[in-house]
Design an enzyme around this catalytic site. Structure first.
Site, PDB file in Angstrom:
ATOM      1  N   GLU A  94       1.057  -1.475   0.314  1.00  0.00           N
ATOM      2  CA  GLU A  94       0.254  -0.694   0.339  1.00  0.00           C
ATOM      3  C   GLU A  94       1.105   1.465  -0.135  1.00  0.00           C
ATOM      4  OE1 GLU A  94      -2.256  -0.291   4.025  1.00  0.00           O
ATOM      5  OE2 GLU A  94      -0.425   0.783   4.506  1.00  0.00           O
ATOM      6  N   HIS A 120       0.076   6.041   1.613  1.00  0.00           N
ATOM      7  CA  HIS A 120      -0.695   6.794   1.317  1.00  0.00           C
ATOM      8  C   HIS A 120       0.410   7.623   1.774  1.00  0.00           C
ATOM      9  CE1 HIS A 120       1.607   5.376   4.856  1.00  0.00           C
ATOM     10  NE2 HIS A 120       0.694   3.520   4.926  1.00  0.00           N
ATOM     11  N   HIS A 156       5.013   6.650   8.292  1.00  0.00           N
ATOM     12  CA  HIS A 156       5.232   5.418   9.092  1.00  0.00           C
ATOM     13  C   HIS A 156       7.119   5.503   9.944  1.00  0.00           C
ATOM     14  CE1 HIS A 156       2.042   2.965   8.182  1.00  0.00           C
ATOM     15  NE2 HIS A 156       2.176   2.684   7.886  1.00  0.00           N
ATOM     16  N   HIS A 213       5.154   0.189  -0.373  1.00  0.00           N
ATOM     17  CA  HIS A 213       5.704   0.007   1.080  1.00  0.00           C
ATOM     18  C   HIS A 213       4.479  -0.872   1.544  1.00  0.00           C
ATOM     19  CE1 HIS A 213       2.690   1.802   3.180  1.00  0.00           C
ATOM     20  NE2 HIS A 213       2.888   1.552   4.261  1.00  0.00           N
ATOM     21  N   CYS A 259       5.153   0.875  15.644  1.00  0.00           N
ATOM     22  CA  CYS A 259       5.033   2.104  13.854  1.00  0.00           C
ATOM     23  C   CYS A 259       3.802   2.767  15.007  1.00  0.00           C
ATOM     24  CB  CYS A 259       3.582   1.112  13.115  1.00  0.00           C
ATOM     25  SG  CYS A 259       3.591   2.152  11.398  1.00  0.00           S
TER      26      CYS A 259
HETATM   27 MN    MN Z   1       1.412   2.050   5.300  1.00  0.00          MN
END
Ligand code: MN
Length: 149
Positions: A63, A65, A69, A103, A117
């Site tokens: 994914e 975004h 992270h 990632h 995370c």
């Molecule tokens: Mn992610």
């Protein structure tokens, strides 16, 4: 969740009164054998700290975004892809996932991969690769060999 001052670790990467959740509860994204625990969540903090664990042989969703992270490996070993780079990751390594970078995390076949995370509390929804993005990723042999969709 309430913000009590102390939550005891049970000794197996679970914590007092912290539920072990399915990684993606809505079932819309492909992944295998991943659990999620929210360790810290406080409106005044602006971020969440989560613990994810990928079981041996499992993988997180491929994914990307807008949110970032900050990851610290705290259990086991595996590999990660960030952008177009595939890397092995082990205990105490740090992984930074910048905005809009594809990632994915994979546990080794014989070890879980557990990581902390940190993310923004308010964040955009993850995007999954469409056919064009997948073709671009697969044009790189190392990425093609790594990704699971
Ligand atoms: Mn992610």
């Amino acid at each position: 969740m309430s913000n009590k001052p102390h939550r005891r670790h049970h000794g197996d990467f679970t914590w007092e009164e912290v539920p072990v959740l399915a990684y993606k509860q809505d079932g819309t994204a492909p992944f295998r054998d991943v659990t999620r625990q929210v360790l810290f969540e406080d409106a005044d903090l602006g971020c969440q700290l989560r613990y994810f664990e990928v079981a041996p042989g499992g993988h997180s969703t491929l994914e990307r975004h807008q949110h970032v992270h900050a990851v610290m490996i705290v259990r086991g070993a595996g590999r990660a892809m960030v952008g177009n780079q595939v890397m092995s990751v082990e205990l105490n390594d740090l992984v930074h996932v910048p905005a809009l970078s594809w990632h994915q995390f994979r546990a080794d076949a014989d070890a879980p991969l557990g990581f902390l995370c940190m993310v923004n509390a308010e964040r955009d929804r993850p995007q999954l690769p469409d056919a064009i993005a997948l073709a671009q990723l697969r044009a790189q042999p190392e990425v093609e060999a790594f990704i699971r969709v």
